[in-house]
Design a protein around this motif. Structure first.
Motif, short mmCIF file in Angstrom:
data_model
loop_
_atom_site.label_atom_id
_atom_site.label_comp_id
_atom_site.label_asym_id
_atom_site.label_seq_id
_atom_site.Cartn_x
_atom_site.Cartn_y
_atom_site.Cartn_z
N ALA A 114 4.15 -3.86 -0.74
CA ALA A 114 2.97 -3.40 -0.01
C ALA A 114 2.69 -1.93 -0.28
CB ALA A 114 3.16 -3.64 1.49
N GLY A 167 -0.81 -1.05 -1.66
CA GLY A 167 -1.58 -0.25 -0.72
C GLY A 167 -1.94 1.11 -1.28
N THR A 192 0.06 -4.72 3.28
CA THR A 192 -0.71 -3.88 2.36
C THR A 192 -1.86 -3.18 3.06
OG1 THR A 192 -0.14 -5.29 0.47
CG2 THR A 192 -2.09 -3.90 0.25
N SER A 193 -2.50 -3.85 4.00
CA SER A 193 -3.62 -3.24 4.72
C SER A 193 -3.18 -2.02 5.51
CB SER A 193 -4.24 -4.28 5.66
OG SER A 193 -4.72 -5.39 4.95
N THR A 242 -2.47 0.83 3.15
CA THR A 242 -3.73 1.37 2.63
C THR A 242 -4.37 2.34 3.61
OG1 THR A 242 -4.11 -0.66 1.36
CG2 THR A 242 -6.00 0.78 1.72
#
Length: 265
Positions: A76, A80, A149-150, A153
């Motif tokens: 991630a 990200g 990952t969100s 990010t």
């Protein structure tokens, strides 16, 4: 004379802290209860920590959770960071709005919907191409990378937007390649955000229950699922001991991080 006392705000704050931390304190205290009944005090004892150390179910589940957490958090972090760079440094490009929506959608998507969607995806892939072969470590990692990952990010994007681009432009003017600038200038500048994003992704992976239940199979039980399954039939003193160990590890991590930050200042 004026009467001094706790104001309404202080009382509300105190009540809030007690509401949050008093149950944790009770959990720690009852982990040293000799009696198997969690509602009856049978004397001080540490035997449940010994029982926990020899419980293969919890040990295997903890080891699987650690492997999944480290792997998914690292994946991630890479995805990200690349997504954050694309959103902040690449300016406007075709599909940027859709890309931003897809990146942040898992933040607001119900976990039940995500778990079901990922389950259907893995089943369809297995029937079509034969991969992944069943549900286990691989499917859990892919699912955790998807939603973690969100979060990475968002964290990295906020930090990257604050970085002075003149430093990167100066390195480019001096002849450095864009890849060299990224690794030698950009990454060190956003290193705290990278560490925060990795830790956040690791914590979310270690804590997830709903999505993991959809994408895991026999022989791939993570620690939260094992604890959740055990609590269904009653709270065991081993659960209290496990919770106390987790609280201690988190406390040590917070204290160490605070000291490290003060030392850097």
């Amino acid at each position: 004379m004026t009467r001094r006392g706790l104001g309404p705000g202080a009382v509300a704050l105190l009540f809030g802290y007690l509401f949050l931390y008093l149950p944790i304190g009770l959990l720690v205290a009852w982990s040293f209860n000799q009696s198997r009944l969690v509602s009856v005090w049978g004397g001080f004892s540490t035997k449940w920590y010994g029982e926990l150390a020899h419980d293969a179910r919890f040990l295997d589940a903890a080891w699987l959770s650690l492997r999944v957490g480290v792997t998914s958090a690292s994946g991630a972090l890479v995805l990200g960071t690349l997504a954050a760079v694309a959103l902040v440094r690449f300016g406007r490009f075709r599909g940027r709005g859709l890309f931003g929506v897809l990146v942040t959608a898992p933040l607001v998507m119900p976990e039940v919907i995500m778990g079901l969607a990922l389950l259907l995806l893995f089943v369809a892939l297995e029937q079509t191409v034969g991969w992944p072969d069943g549900r286990g470590f691989t499917t859990i990692v892919l699912a955790h990378v998807t939603f973690a990952t969100s979060y990475v990010t968002v964290v990295v994007r906020a930090r990257l937007a604050q970085v002075d681009r003149s430093l990167e432009e100066a390195a480019l003017d001096l002849g450095a390649r864009p890849v060299t600038v990224f690794f030698a200038v950009t990454l060190p500048l956003i290193a705290p955000a990278l560490a925060a994003g990795w830790l956040l992704a690791f914590t979310l992976s270690l804590d997830d229950v709903v999505i993991t239940q959809f994408v895991s199979g026999p022989g791939a039980t993570t620690l939260p699922i094992e604890v959740f399954s055990s609590v269904r039939v009653g709270v065991s003193p081993e659960i209290n001991a496990l919770g106390t160990i987790i609280v201690a590890v988190v406390a040590v991590g917070i204290v160490s991080a605070g000291r490290l930050m003060r030392a850097r200042r």
